[in-house]
Design a protein around this motif. Structure first.
Motif, PDB file in Angstrom:
ATOM      1  N   ALA A  13       0.816  -1.314  -0.035  1.00  0.00           N
ATOM      2  CA  ALA A  13       0.019  -0.235   0.017  1.00  0.00           C
ATOM      3  C   ALA A  13       0.956   1.375   0.559  1.00  0.00           C
ATOM      4  O   ALA A  13       0.684   2.091  -1.049  1.00  0.00           O
ATOM      5  N   HIS A  14       2.058   1.156   0.641  1.00  0.00           N
ATOM      6  CA  HIS A  14       3.145   2.058   1.205  1.00  0.00           C
ATOM      7  C   HIS A  14       3.595   2.836  -0.559  1.00  0.00           C
ATOM      8  O   HIS A  14       3.662   3.922  -0.729  1.00  0.00           O
ATOM      9  N   ALA A  15       3.529   1.485  -1.249  1.00  0.00           N
ATOM     10  CA  ALA A  15       4.544   1.536  -1.885  1.00  0.00           C
ATOM     11  C   ALA A  15       3.998   2.081  -3.416  1.00  0.00           C
ATOM     12  O   ALA A  15       4.587   3.000  -4.391  1.00  0.00           O
ATOM     13  N   LEU A  16       3.124   1.470  -3.754  1.00  0.00           N
ATOM     14  CA  LEU A  16       1.749   2.226  -4.313  1.00  0.00           C
ATOM     15  C   LEU A  16       1.033   3.445  -4.541  1.00  0.00           C
ATOM     16  O   LEU A  16       0.522   3.594  -5.401  1.00  0.00           O
ATOM     17  N   GLY A  17       1.273   4.338  -2.691  1.00  0.00           N
ATOM     18  CA  GLY A  17       0.395   4.665  -3.003  1.00  0.00           C
ATOM     19  C   GLY A  17      -0.917   4.943  -2.362  1.00  0.00           C
ATOM     20  O   GLY A  17      -1.932   5.839  -2.888  1.00  0.00           O
ATOM     21  N   LEU A  18      -1.583   3.669  -2.328  1.00  0.00           N
ATOM     22  CA  LEU A  18      -2.842   3.319  -2.089  1.00  0.00           C
ATOM     23  C   LEU A  18      -3.060   2.626  -0.463  1.00  0.00           C
ATOM     24  O   LEU A  18      -2.361   2.824   0.579  1.00  0.00           O
ATOM     25  N   THR A  19      -4.603   2.597  -0.124  1.00  0.00           N
ATOM     26  CA  THR A  19      -5.221   1.950   1.393  1.00  0.00           C
ATOM     27  C   THR A  19      -5.098   0.604   1.124  1.00  0.00           C
ATOM     28  O   THR A  19      -4.887   0.617   0.179  1.00  0.00           O
ATOM     29  N   GLU A  20      -4.993   0.578   2.741  1.00  0.00           N
ATOM     30  CA  GLU A  20      -4.512  -1.089   2.389  1.00  0.00           C
ATOM     31  C   GLU A  20      -5.729  -1.810   2.250  1.00  0.00           C
ATOM     32  O   GLU A  20      -5.714  -2.996   1.438  1.00  0.00           O
ATOM     33  N   ARG A  21      -6.735  -1.203   1.911  1.00  0.00           N
ATOM     34  CA  ARG A  21      -8.396  -1.367   1.462  1.00  0.00           C
ATOM     35  C   ARG A  21      -8.147  -1.456   0.083  1.00  0.00           C
ATOM     36  O   ARG A  21      -9.221  -2.631  -0.076  1.00  0.00           O
ATOM     37  N   ARG A  22      -7.524  -0.217  -0.153  1.00  0.00           N
ATOM     38  CA  ARG A  22      -8.073  -0.381  -1.869  1.00  0.00           C
ATOM     39  C   ARG A  22      -6.649  -1.600  -2.587  1.00  0.00           C
ATOM     40  O   ARG A  22      -7.286  -2.255  -3.761  1.00  0.00           O
TER      41      ARG A  22
END
Length: 185
Positions: A11-20
């Motif tokens: 999530a951090h590497a892709l700039g997304l939330t864990e939910r996404r």
């Protein structure tokens, strides 16, 4: 060999939330193994990049189609406005008449015919009383009706009558001098 990482790192590497990230796994975009889920870092990054590129291409095509539809709608609207203005101009120039004005003029003509026909009995009553036979009365009535019909046959279209109707309907002040243009008020 790529390292196995948790959802938080992806999530951090892709700039997304864990939910996404979890939604993308459910949608089949990304793949995870085990409980708790572990992701092949390199493979997951590549899968997400491919997904984002495809998604951008699809959106670009959709945007182009939407833009095309918007431009077509805008052109249709402008064409309709131009047609409407052409009709207004034709009406103002007397080349076309509104149904309202035609109805008003025809109604006036019908009332004129009605009044002419209703006046016939009063005009022929005295002469009819002097007639001795039905043929004389018939001839008198026929002559009177011919006179009414001749009068009606002299009716001619007057464009100024329609122009006056347009000015009245538009709320323009009728000019007393024919050389003046009507003014907008």
């Amino acid at each position: 060999m790529s390292e196995k990482v948790g959802v938080r790192r992806i999530a951090h590497a892709l700039g997304l939330t864990e939910r996404r990230v979890n939604q993308l796994v459910t949608e089949g975009v990304l793949s995870a193994e085990g409980k708790p889920a572990k992701y092949d870092f390199d493979e997951t990054i590549q899968a997400y990049i491919s997904f984002a590129v495809e998604n951008a291409k699809g959106r670009g095509a959709g945007d182009a189609e939407a833009e095309k539809k918007k431009l077509q709608a805008d052109a249709d609207y402008k064409r309709a406005k131009a047609d409407q203005e052409a009709l207004k101009l034709a009406e103002l120039e007397g080349r076309m008449h509104s149904a309202e004005d035609v109805e008003s003029a025809v109604t006036a003509l019908v009332y004129s015919v009605r009044s002419m026909l209703l006046a016939v009995p009063g005009r022929v009553a005295v002469d009819a009383a002097r007639c001795k036979t039905a043929q004389e009365i018939s001839a008198l009535l026929q002559a009177e009706m011919s006179q009414v019909l001749d009068s009606l046959s002299e009716y001619e279209y007057d464009p100024e009558v329609y122009a006056q109707m347009v000015r009245e309907r538009k709320g323009w002040i009728a000019s007393t001098d024919e050389d003046e243009e009507p003014s907008d008020t």
